[in-house]
Design a protein around this motif. Structure first.
Motif, PDB file in Angstrom:
ATOM      1  N   SER A  86      17.906 -34.585  71.218  1.00 29.53           N
ATOM      2  CA  SER A  86      17.402 -33.462  70.251  1.00 29.53           C
ATOM      3  C   SER A  86      16.189 -32.963  70.299  1.00 29.53           C
ATOM      4  N   GLU A  87      15.215 -33.201  71.289  1.00 26.51           N
ATOM      5  CA  GLU A  87      13.777 -33.075  71.070  1.00 26.51           C
ATOM      6  C   GLU A  87      13.843 -31.759  72.009  1.00 26.51           C
ATOM      7  N   LYS A  88      14.707 -31.698  73.000  1.00 24.05           N
ATOM      8  CA  LYS A  88      14.596 -30.719  74.078  1.00 24.05           C
ATOM      9  C   LYS A  88      13.416 -30.870  75.072  1.00 24.05           C
ATOM     10  N   TYR A  89      12.281 -30.622  74.468  1.00 26.80           N
ATOM     11  CA  TYR A  89      10.818 -30.919  75.121  1.00 26.80           C
ATOM     12  C   TYR A  89      10.098 -31.720  74.514  1.00 26.80           C
ATOM     13  N   PHE A  90       9.386 -32.561  75.196  1.00 21.07           N
ATOM     14  CA  PHE A  90       8.567 -33.715  74.427  1.00 21.07           C
ATOM     15  C   PHE A  90       7.455 -34.159  75.269  1.00 21.07           C
ATOM     16  N   THR A  91       6.445 -34.710  74.528  1.00 25.27           N
ATOM     17  CA  THR A  91       5.349 -35.291  75.368  1.00 25.27           C
ATOM     18  C   THR A  91       5.476 -36.661  75.256  1.00 25.27           C
ATOM     19  N   ASN A  92       4.599 -37.651  75.814  1.00 24.19           N
ATOM     20  CA  ASN A  92       4.208 -38.707  75.756  1.00 24.19           C
ATOM     21  C   ASN A  92       4.220 -39.225  74.408  1.00 24.19           C
ATOM     22  N   LYS A  93       3.090 -38.519  73.735  1.00 23.98           N
ATOM     23  CA  LYS A  93       2.828 -38.952  72.325  1.00 23.98           C
ATOM     24  C   LYS A  93       4.189 -38.740  71.558  1.00 23.98           C
ATOM     25  N   ASP A  94       5.057 -37.741  71.597  1.00 25.51           N
ATOM     26  CA  ASP A  94       6.296 -37.749  70.875  1.00 25.51           C
ATOM     27  C   ASP A  94       7.279 -39.013  71.185  1.00 25.51           C
ATOM     28  N   VAL A  97       9.945 -33.756  84.563  1.00 23.98           N
ATOM     29  CA  VAL A  97       8.448 -32.902  84.009  1.00 23.98           C
ATOM     30  C   VAL A  97       8.996 -31.534  83.826  1.00 23.98           C
ATOM     31  N   TRP A  98       8.773 -31.025  82.550  1.00 28.32           N
ATOM     32  CA  TRP A  98       9.211 -29.636  82.327  1.00 28.32           C
ATOM     33  C   TRP A  98       8.047 -29.106  82.603  1.00 28.32           C
ATOM     34  N   ARG A  99       6.809 -29.329  82.334  1.00 28.38           N
ATOM     35  CA  ARG A  99       5.498 -28.467  82.426  1.00 28.38           C
ATOM     36  C   ARG A  99       4.491 -29.603  82.769  1.00 28.38           C
ATOM     37  N   ALA A 133      -1.245 -31.790  77.602  1.00 26.91           N
ATOM     38  CA  ALA A 133      -0.241 -32.944  77.704  1.00 26.91           C
ATOM     39  C   ALA A 133       0.882 -32.296  78.713  1.00 26.91           C
ATOM     40  N   ASN A 134       1.262 -33.441  79.545  1.00 25.97           N
ATOM     41  CA  ASN A 134       2.627 -33.098  80.205  1.00 25.97           C
ATOM     42  C   ASN A 134       3.725 -32.861  79.288  1.00 25.97           C
ATOM     43  N   TYR A 135       4.737 -31.935  79.505  1.00 30.96           N
ATOM     44  CA  TYR A 135       5.871 -31.754  78.691  1.00 30.96           C
ATOM     45  C   TYR A 135       7.159 -32.318  79.569  1.00 30.96           C
ATOM     46  N   TYR A 136       7.979 -32.894  79.007  1.00 31.40           N
ATOM     47  CA  TYR A 136       9.206 -33.704  79.766  1.00 31.40           C
ATOM     48  C   TYR A 136      10.314 -32.978  79.014  1.00 31.40           C
ATOM     49  N   THR A 137      11.406 -33.373  79.778  1.00 33.08           N
ATOM     50  CA  THR A 137      12.891 -33.090  79.077  1.00 33.08           C
ATOM     51  C   THR A 137      13.896 -34.012  79.744  1.00 33.08           C
ATOM     52  N   PRO A 142      11.564 -52.704  71.291  1.00 32.08           N
ATOM     53  CA  PRO A 142      10.275 -53.743  71.709  1.00 32.08           C
ATOM     54  C   PRO A 142       9.457 -52.974  72.627  1.00 32.08           C
ATOM     55  N   TRP A 143       8.241 -53.364  72.605  1.00 32.29           N
ATOM     56  CA  TRP A 143       7.116 -52.802  73.260  1.00 32.29           C
ATOM     57  C   TRP A 143       7.110 -52.659  74.696  1.00 32.29           C
ATOM     58  N   ASN A 144       7.190 -51.532  75.268  1.00 29.04           N
ATOM     59  CA  ASN A 144       7.215 -51.208  76.678  1.00 29.04           C
ATOM     60  C   ASN A 144       6.326 -50.005  77.182  1.00 29.04           C
ATOM     61  N   LYS A 145       5.348 -50.422  77.452  1.00 28.77           N
ATOM     62  CA  LYS A 145       4.192 -49.223  77.923  1.00 28.77           C
ATOM     63  C   LYS A 145       4.657 -48.418  79.201  1.00 28.77           C
ATOM     64  N   ASN A 146       5.560 -48.618  79.755  1.00 28.79           N
ATOM     65  CA  ASN A 146       6.031 -48.029  80.880  1.00 28.79           C
ATOM     66  C   ASN A 146       7.509 -47.495  80.843  1.00 28.79           C
ATOM     67  N   ARG A 147       7.907 -47.248  79.600  1.00 25.21           N
ATOM     68  CA  ARG A 147       9.286 -46.749  79.383  1.00 25.21           C
ATOM     69  C   ARG A 147       9.373 -45.476  80.058  1.00 25.21           C
ATOM     70  N   LEU A 148       8.404 -44.447  79.668  1.00 25.86           N
ATOM     71  CA  LEU A 148       8.749 -43.216  80.155  1.00 25.86           C
ATOM     72  C   LEU A 148       8.570 -43.244  81.770  1.00 25.86           C
TER      73      LEU A 148
END
Length: 155
Positions: A45-53, A79-81, A88-92, A62-68
């Motif tokens: 539902s976010e369409k485009y998102f950052t690592n912060k989102d 990677v979208w942009r 920041a990088n934008y992802y989709t 559960p914590w996983n710093k490498n999920r993305l």
């Protein structure tokens, strides 16, 4: 307070009745963990998102710093942009992720049946889920058959 049986309006189709089975189907067919599936459903539902989102919603898991990174490596996120400088990088979600989620929604909404090609040489647990999937598919076919019947009162 007492409720009469007639006060409860049954749903047209109970979408979440078989959620656990559908979730296991996704796990076996696509190799997606429950946490990653739920993250992909949120990101859809976010369409485009950052690592912060993504981190904001990741607090529910559960914590996983490498999920993305893991989702990108598995082909679920693209990677979208590319970010430049302090941007920041934008992802989709990738077409692969969107296709899987579309199929998941189709199953939960009763539009399509689950395939069983992933379970050919499964273990005992897999076979138990296959039995449940077959029952679910039968129930869905019966539901569709009843939907095609003309209403008796309309002539």
């Amino acid at each position: 307070m007492h409720w009469k049986a007639s006060q409860r309006k049954p749903p047209k189709y109970d979408y979440l009745k078989y959620y656990k089975i559908v979730r296991q189907w996704v796990k076996y067919k696509y190799g997606v963990s429950l946490e990653n599936l739920e993250m992909l459903l949120f990101l859809r539902s976010e369409k485009y998102f950052t690592n912060k989102d993504m981190d904001r919603y990741s607090k529910n898991f559960p914590w996983n710093k490498n999920r993305l990174r893991d989702l990108r490596n598995a082909g679920w996120v693209s990677v979208w942009r590319e970010g430049k400088g302090n941007k920041a990088n934008y992802y989709t979600l990738s077409p692969k992720a969107n296709s899987m989620i579309d199929k998941l929604y189709g199953i939960l909404e009763g539009d399509i049946e689950m395939d069983l090609d992933w379970a050919e040489n499964g273990n005992y647990t897999t076979r138990r889920y296959v039995d449940q999937i077959k029952a679910m598919n039968r129930e869905l076919r019966e539901f569709r058959r009843q939907q095609r019947r003309p209403f008796l009162g309309s002539q």
